[in-house]
Design an enzyme around this catalytic site. Structure first.
Site, PDB file in Angstrom:
ATOM      1  N   ASP A 191      25.236  27.407   3.218  1.00  0.00           N
ATOM      2  CA  ASP A 191      25.433  28.355   2.142  1.00  0.00           C
ATOM      3  C   ASP A 191      26.197  27.729   0.981  1.00  0.00           C
ATOM      4  O   ASP A 191      26.121  28.181  -0.148  1.00  0.00           O
ATOM      5  CB  ASP A 191      26.210  29.540   2.732  1.00  0.00           C
ATOM      6  CG  ASP A 191      26.258  30.691   1.775  1.00  0.00           C
ATOM      7  OD1 ASP A 191      25.225  30.945   1.157  1.00  0.00           O
ATOM      8  OD2 ASP A 191      27.323  31.308   1.648  1.00  0.00           O
ATOM      9  N   LEU A 272      26.062  37.889  -2.575  1.00  0.00           N
ATOM     10  CA  LEU A 272      25.627  37.775  -3.964  1.00  0.00           C
ATOM     11  C   LEU A 272      25.414  36.334  -4.380  1.00  0.00           C
ATOM     12  O   LEU A 272      24.921  36.060  -5.455  1.00  0.00           O
ATOM     13  CB  LEU A 272      26.678  38.404  -4.871  1.00  0.00           C
ATOM     14  CG  LEU A 272      26.627  39.929  -4.935  1.00  0.00           C
ATOM     15  CD1 LEU A 272      27.823  40.453  -5.677  1.00  0.00           C
ATOM     16  CD2 LEU A 272      25.337  40.381  -5.605  1.00  0.00           C
ATOM     17  N   ARG A 273      25.795  35.413  -3.506  1.00  0.00           N
ATOM     18  CA  ARG A 273      25.723  34.016  -3.877  1.00  0.00           C
ATOM     19  C   ARG A 273      24.292  33.611  -4.231  1.00  0.00           C
ATOM     20  O   ARG A 273      24.055  32.837  -5.152  1.00  0.00           O
ATOM     21  CB  ARG A 273      26.247  33.153  -2.745  1.00  0.00           C
ATOM     22  CG  ARG A 273      26.734  31.818  -3.196  1.00  0.00           C
ATOM     23  CD  ARG A 273      27.026  30.963  -1.995  1.00  0.00           C
ATOM     24  NE  ARG A 273      28.150  31.457  -1.211  1.00  0.00           N
ATOM     25  CZ  ARG A 273      29.413  31.092  -1.438  1.00  0.00           C
ATOM     26  NH1 ARG A 273      29.678  30.251  -2.398  1.00  0.00           N
ATOM     27  NH2 ARG A 273      30.375  31.540  -0.703  1.00  0.00           N
ATOM     28  N   GLY A 274      23.336  34.175  -3.476  1.00  0.00           N
ATOM     29  CA  GLY A 274      21.941  33.853  -3.715  1.00  0.00           C
ATOM     30  C   GLY A 274      21.512  34.260  -5.114  1.00  0.00           C
ATOM     31  O   GLY A 274      20.920  33.470  -5.859  1.00  0.00           O
ATOM     32  N   THR A 277      23.153  32.086  -7.801  1.00  0.00           N
ATOM     33  CA  THR A 277      22.594  30.740  -7.841  1.00  0.00           C
ATOM     34  C   THR A 277      21.198  30.763  -8.450  1.00  0.00           C
ATOM     35  O   THR A 277      20.843  29.901  -9.254  1.00  0.00           O
ATOM     36  CB  THR A 277      22.530  30.143  -6.424  1.00  0.00           C
ATOM     37  OG1 THR A 277      23.788  30.314  -5.811  1.00  0.00           O
ATOM     38  CG2 THR A 277      22.169  28.683  -6.482  1.00  0.00           C
TER      39      THR A 277
END
Lengths: 341, 553
Positions: A191, A272-274, A277
């Site tokens: 991740d 929310l990282r996806g 990014t």
């Protein structure tokens, strides 16, 4: 140290090269993980990237490559604020490295000769504002991985040992490469990489022969080989610099935000990282292209590399996660129009 | 002139290696110690390789503080590691090389810092060299069938002329294409292989006193560098060269006749040459090694060493000794040594002053590897459609096991007995293949299934796994352990097996796939201290939800 193979001379592997270029445009994308077959030039590409990147301005003698005198840590005791240009650091994190070497430790030499308690910076300090490269990342010892995750999360290296308490900036782009046959990566580490690309050996004779031919030429005469590719590397470098300047100007239409969210919801990717990014990568892609507006095609092109490693792995899906991302993206955004490119 | 064909191969390989070790990456010698190997090592001795073993300490390899010198001088003395010195390395007992070391040596080879002389004494099928090394060592020699008496002259000195010539030898694109196509026909994916073959071909041409690579050089290069990398037949992609492998060939093919060459594309001929050289045992070992690698990070070190509880020592860490962490005396002294002058410890009394912060503790690679043993009823009472559902259910469990990085194994029982369909692995692709191929039908030898699972559990416990069991059945046991169709005996045997399971791996899960819950099966689950879960329809998603909390424990 021998010369590095020029980035532009790497045959094929477009996804890998594109992912590396995009993280060079926007470091906040957060690094690249390159997984795949042995002998596909994973390490070559990473080392080539180092030589490709534009030089950066740093305070002379600053152990953490600070851009301004005020950013230099106190313990470094930097006298002058002279600014010099340096190549972007790409620091190799060797397997089997000790914690001391990664985080830094007490400078024993100084302690002995001068009786001073001084800090000897480690690899994380050297990697600040640059790249931290881990070959065979899946073989890294667990306690080193934990340490890296912690630092990558906070952007700061905190050393509490031998009666010292030291902190310094440690913002670096992680680049990892590995062969999944050797062992899987922990999801927490997966991740942490902004982008992830799979590389496979090219399957046509022509491409493979070309790889051999260039490698041969390079081994024979690295200098003239590098000269031969210099123009292309320079063009790419300038494109990266231009894209960096362009980046703040790229606008994000409201519907693109919706698209990002819709894709991530449809994929069921965690957190929310996806989404972030995906958006940042699409923005870098737009900037690289010279576009002032993120379009759906930018999303399409980068979705797989930004999201595939964030999905819950479905080991029974033979098509692989990249194909799954592409499928969902097509479902959400609709098929690509023929004239779009 | 030069002994048997086997020795001619040895001679060529040694001469190639001696010509430019670092360009060739290394030479892989598979042999038990013996006169033939001694002779080969004698011949290579002038190259001056430094001998290491797979349990070499990181500091010896990478450099670090020289404890003895540091203590003696009262100031830190660093010592270069073997890698930094750029020597050749002779790696003994190489079949025990752990992935971490293999990776570092591989990187050093890539940087042309070293070349490896690998002594592989692998005995069993599951022992072989770690893949990163296999990929980078160009030359392979199997000395086990060679007699010393056959040895001809091998001259490894006076290679300067050949070395100078080698720099001039060029490869044509046709040559490259031939090597690439040959490697692909042999199912070799890595691009290093044809590149190393090209290096070998150039070296061979130079050794023969030629400025041009000829077909014979290519052929010999392929025999020396590609044959041992060829995949076992089942793994190889469809043969693109259309040349059927000559399985019966025992003799190496005759040197090509001019007229024979005209009709045959060169790569077909090279493929045949390589196939004739294929070391059959090695291929099996490589194939097994691939599976084993996925299975365990510490592969190739023998089953006993693979144990989790002991494991590979890791660099020592600062910390206080406790039950779980033992003091690492050497690391502690190393941490304390440079301070002695400052602390005034090394005074007249010669007493060492240790502080708490000096203390280092030993660490071992210690992963709690869980092995999920799926015991699957494939009997006739599990009618075909039910079996398909059960397979779906297992896939769900498998993906959960995978997400937690557990290992899985698969035992199936049907007819009159049980078998281990899949030994412990992490390769889910493989598991899935086996599962898809699982046939159904026959009686329900539940006891046989459970005993097989119990035996497997016992075995893997010895290797440090923590086994746990997932049984999927409708519970209608009707075949006793001895294969007799006797319901009562079957039930009795199942209870016996359950007692063993209870001792070995309690707390598993029993999924009742019968149309109605079976009280007997619930009782059996109880006897194994397993969770009982009646799932009249093994709906994959429901199963996943139901099982998750149980398996998470």
């Amino acid at each position: 140290m021998s010369r590095t193979f020029p980035f532009s001379a790497i045959v094929g592997q477009d996804d890998m090269k594109r992912a590396m270029v995009l993280t060079a445009i926007d470091a906040r994308i957060g690094g690249v993980l390159v997984l795949g077959d042995r002998g596909t030039g994973k390490s070559t590409a990473v080392r080539a990237l180092a030589a490709l990147l534009p030089k950066m301005r740093v305070v002379d003698g600053c152990p953490v490559n600070s851009a301004r005198k005020t950013d230099c840590p106190d313990w470094a005791e930097i006298g002058s604020a002279k600014i010099v240009t340096r190549p972007t650091p790409v620091v190799d994190l060797p397997l089997g490295v000790t914690e001391d070497r990664v985080t830094g430790a007490l400078d024993i030499e100084r302690a002995l000769t001068r009786g001073e308690k001084a800090f000897q910076p480690g690899l994380l300090a050297r990697a600040n504002r640059g790249y931290l490269y881990i070959d065979e990342v899946n073989l890294l010892e667990d306690h080193i991985v934990d340490l890296l995750l912690d630092v990558a999360q906070s952007g700061e290296n905190l050393v509490e040992r031998e009666g010292m308490s030291i902190r310094h900036d440690a913002r670096f782009v992680l680049v990892g490469s590995g062969n999944p046959e050797e062992g899987e990566l922990r999801p927490q580490l997966l991740d942490r990489f902004g982008l992830s690309v799979d590389v496979t050996s090219p399957q046509d004779v022509g491409t493979r022969v070309e790889v051999m031919r260039r490698r041969d030429a390079f081994d024979r005469d690295p200098r003239s080989f590098a000269r031969h590719w210099d123009a292309e590397d320079t063009t790419l470098r300038e494109a990266i610099v231009a894209a960096r300047k362009m980046l703040p100007m790229v606008e994000t239409p409201e519907e693109i935000l919706h698209d990002c969210a819709a894709i991530c919801i449809a994929l069921g990717s965690d957190g929310l990282r996806g989404e972030l990014t995906l958006l940042r990568t699409a923005r870098a892609e737009a900037a690289f292209e010279g576009a002032t507006l993120i379009g759906r095609d930018h999303l399409r092109r980068v979705a797989a590399m930004a999201l595939q490693h964030r999905l819950r792995r479905d080991p029974m899906d033979e098509a692989g996660t990249a194909a799954r991302v592409d499928r969902i993206v097509t479902e959400v955004l609709g098929p690509r129009r023929a004239a779009a490119e | 002139m030069s002994g048997s064909p086997g020795w001619a191969r040895v001679r060529d390989a040694l001469r190639l290696f001696a010509l430019d070790p670092k360009a060739m990456g290394g030479i892989w010698i598979r042999s038990r110690p013996g006169p033939a190997r001694d002779r080969v090592l004698d011949l290579l001795a002038p190259l001056g390789a430094r001998r290491i073993t797979p349990n070499i300490a990181d500091e010896t390899l990478d450099g670090g503080m020289d404890l003895a010198a540091t203590l003696a001088l009262g100031r830190p003395v660093e010592r270069d590691g073997i890698l930094a010195r750029g020597d050749l390395i002779c790696l003994g007992m190489a079949e025990r090389t752990a992935p971490g070391l293999a990776a570092r040596l591989g990187q050093a080879i890539d940087r042309r810092e070293t070349a490896l002389l690998v002594l592989d004494e692998a005995a069993g099928e599951d022992e072989t060299l770690a893949a990163p090394l296999v990929d980078r060592l160009s030359l392979f020699l199997d000395l086990s069938d060679l007699r010393l008496a056959d040895l001809g002259q091998v001259e490894l000195r006076n290679l300067d002329a050949a070395r100078a010539r080698r720099a001039r030898v060029m490869l044509t694109d046709d040559d490259r294409q031939t090597l690439v196509a040959t490697a692909m026909s042999l199912g070799i994916r890595s691009l290093r292989a044809p590149m190393l073959a090209a290096q070998a071909a150039r070296g061979l041409a130079a050794l023969a006193g030629r400025d041009r690579v000829e077909i014979d050089d290519l052929r010999r290069a392929v025999e020396l560098t590609l044959a041992h990398r060829a995949l076992a037949a089942e793994d190889a992609p469809p043969d693109q060269s259309d040349a059927p492998p000559d399985d019966d060939a025992v003799e190496p093919p005759e040197p090509p006749q001019d007229d024979a060459m005209q009709g045959t594309p060169p790569q077909d001929m090279l493929v045949d040459a390589a196939r004739a050289e294929l070391p059959a045992d090695l291929l099996r070992a490589l194939a097994a090694g691939r599976a084993a690698r996925v299975q365990s990070a510490a592969r190739g070190s023998g089953a006993a060493i693979r144990s989790n509880r002991r494991g590979r020592p890791l660099p020592a860490r600062q910390g206080r000794p406790s039950d779980a962490a033992r003091l690492d005396l050497a690391a502690t002294l190393r941490a304390a040594a440079p301070w002695q002058k400052v602390r005034g410890g090394a005074g007249p009394e010669q007493r060492l002053t240790l502080r708490l912060e000096d203390l280092h503790v030993r660490q071992f690679e210690q992963k709690s590897d869980r092995l999920l043993i799926f015991v699957v009823d494939a009997s006739g009472s599990q009618a075909m459609s039910r079996l398909a559902e059960a397979k779906g259910a297992i896939e769900i469990l498998l993906s959960q096991a995978y997400a937690r990085r557990d290992h899985v194994a698969l035992v199936a029982f049907r007819g009159t007995g049980a078998e281990i369909l899949l030994p412990p692995t992490r390769s889910l692709v493989q598991t899935r293949k086996r599962l898809a191929a699982l046939p159904g039908g026959g009686g329900t030898p539940l006891a046989a299934g459970l005993f097989t699972a119990a035996n497997l559990a016992r075995q893997v416990r010895g290797r440090g796994f923590t086994p746990s069991l997932a049984l999927l059945t409708d519970g209608r046991a009707n075949i006793a352990l001895d294969g007799a169709a006797d319901r009562q005996a079957a039930a009795r045997d199942a209870r016996l097996a359950a007692a063993q399971i209870l001792a070995l791996c309690p707390g598993g899960i029993v999924i009742d796939t019968g149309r109605r819950p079976t009280p007997d099966l619930a009782a059996l689950a109880d006897a194994m201290a397993a969770h009982y879960l009646p799932l009249p329809r093994a709906d994959a998603a429901r199963l996943g939800r139901a099982v998750a909390p149980i398996m998470a424990g």
